[in-house]
Enzyme design. Structure first.
Site, PDB file in Angstrom:
ATOM      1  N   HIS A 150       1.352   6.974   0.567  1.00  0.00           N
ATOM      2  CA  HIS A 150       0.428   5.873   0.317  1.00  0.00           C
ATOM      3  C   HIS A 150       1.072   4.777  -0.523  1.00  0.00           C
ATOM      4  O   HIS A 150       0.381   3.949  -1.101  1.00  0.00           O
ATOM      5  CB  HIS A 150      -0.857   6.402  -0.329  1.00  0.00           C
ATOM      6  CG  HIS A 150      -1.651   7.287   0.595  1.00  0.00           C
ATOM      7  ND1 HIS A 150      -2.681   8.097   0.174  1.00  0.00           N
ATOM      8  CD2 HIS A 150      -1.561   7.485   1.937  1.00  0.00           C
ATOM      9  CE1 HIS A 150      -3.187   8.749   1.218  1.00  0.00           C
ATOM     10  NE2 HIS A 150      -2.519   8.405   2.288  1.00  0.00           N
ATOM     11  N   CYS A 158       8.942 -13.894   1.716  1.00  0.00           N
ATOM     12  CA  CYS A 158      10.406 -13.855   1.654  1.00  0.00           C
ATOM     13  C   CYS A 158      10.956 -12.466   1.366  1.00  0.00           C
ATOM     14  O   CYS A 158      12.167 -12.252   1.370  1.00  0.00           O
ATOM     15  CB  CYS A 158      10.930 -14.861   0.626  1.00  0.00           C
ATOM     16  SG  CYS A 158      10.665 -14.356  -1.083  1.00  0.00           S
TER      17      CYS A 158
HETATM   18 ZN   LIG Z   1       8.560 -15.126  -1.766  1.00  0.00          ZN
END
Ligand SMILES: [Zn+2]
EC number: 2.3.1.286
Length: 247
Positions: free
Chosen positions: A121, A132
């Site tokens: 989990h 990003c």
């Molecule tokens: Zn980022």
């Protein structure tokens, strides 16, 4: 043969052990079971809605405020492993190949020194930027009410599996369980899918694998196990360890 002696015997005979752990593993470290009487589910409304993939996408800032409150994030760094976690580390020191499949997100197995832990989990210890991919640790998360990526300013996402999200390492967990000589389930009521399918999978794919459950109370899955021990984890593993060392 009594149950403790039986389990000690099976541990000795096993080279490869898969351990499935749930909330009951960490309650002795002071972390509440979300589903217990005093747990998160009893204290908060609509937990599954607010801790979902959907709500993170809808309102990530409010998601974080609720997420932090529900998990008392600041406290998380302060919890320590208990005798149950240390017992599993000790099995490794005995030369066993141990794979831990845990439903817990507290990171305590790794803190105890276990080297092969699959956090089914996810973990509370880190968060990732969905744009990003930059990763952030707990101290960064704790410093910001709503943590944003330092590179691109996107609100980051916790590395826990949210409701409606995929359990990414499930196939690996099934494979490890089926490849083991002994499957040891500890402190889990086996109510949550897909993790609760592991004993069925092992029974079908690897009939020779012995299956043991240690839990405080009876579960609907008890019949799936070759041996069921009702009791607290710390006390039970202390008896088992003593038995192994005595022989
Ligand atoms: Zn980022």
């Amino acid at each position: 043969m009594d149950k403790i002696r039986q389990l000690a015997q099976w541990i000795k005979e096993a080279n490869t052990i898969a351990v499935l752990t749930g909330a009951g593993m960490s309650t002795e470290s002071g972390i509440p079971d979300f589903r217990s009487e005093n747990g998160l589910y009893a204290q908060e409304d609509h937990v599954e809605y607010y801790l979902s993939e959907h709500y993170y996408k809808k309102d990530p800032a409010d998601f974080w405020r609720r997420f932090k409150r529900m998990f008392s994030l600041k406290m998380m760094g302060g919890f320590a492993p208990n005798d149950g976690h240390r017992f599993l580390r000790w099995l490794e020191e005995m030369g066993k190949t141990v794979t831990i499949l845990t439903q817990n997100i507290d990171g305590l197995h790794t803190k105890a020194g276990s080297t092969n832990v699959i956090e089914l989990h996810g973990t509370l210890q880190t968060a990732t930027c969905p744009s990003c991919g930059n990763k952030y640790d707990l101290s960064f998360i704790n410093r910001h009410e709503v943590p944003r990526c330092e590179k691109c300013q996107t609100i980051v996402k916790p590395d826990v599996v949210l409701f409606g999200g995929l359990v990414p390492r499930m196939e690996e967990a099934f494979a490890a369980a089926a490849a083991s000589d002994l499957l040891l389930a500890m402190g889990t009521s086996l109510e949550v899918a897909p993790v609760n399918q592991i004993p069925f999978y092992v029974a079908a794919e690897s009939p020779a694998t012995r299956k043991v459950l240690i839990n405080k109370t009876a579960t609907r899955m008890d019949g799936m196990f070759d041996l069921v021990i009702y009791g607290g984890i710390g006390k039970t593993v202390a008896s088992v360890r003593k038995q192994i060392q005595a022989e």
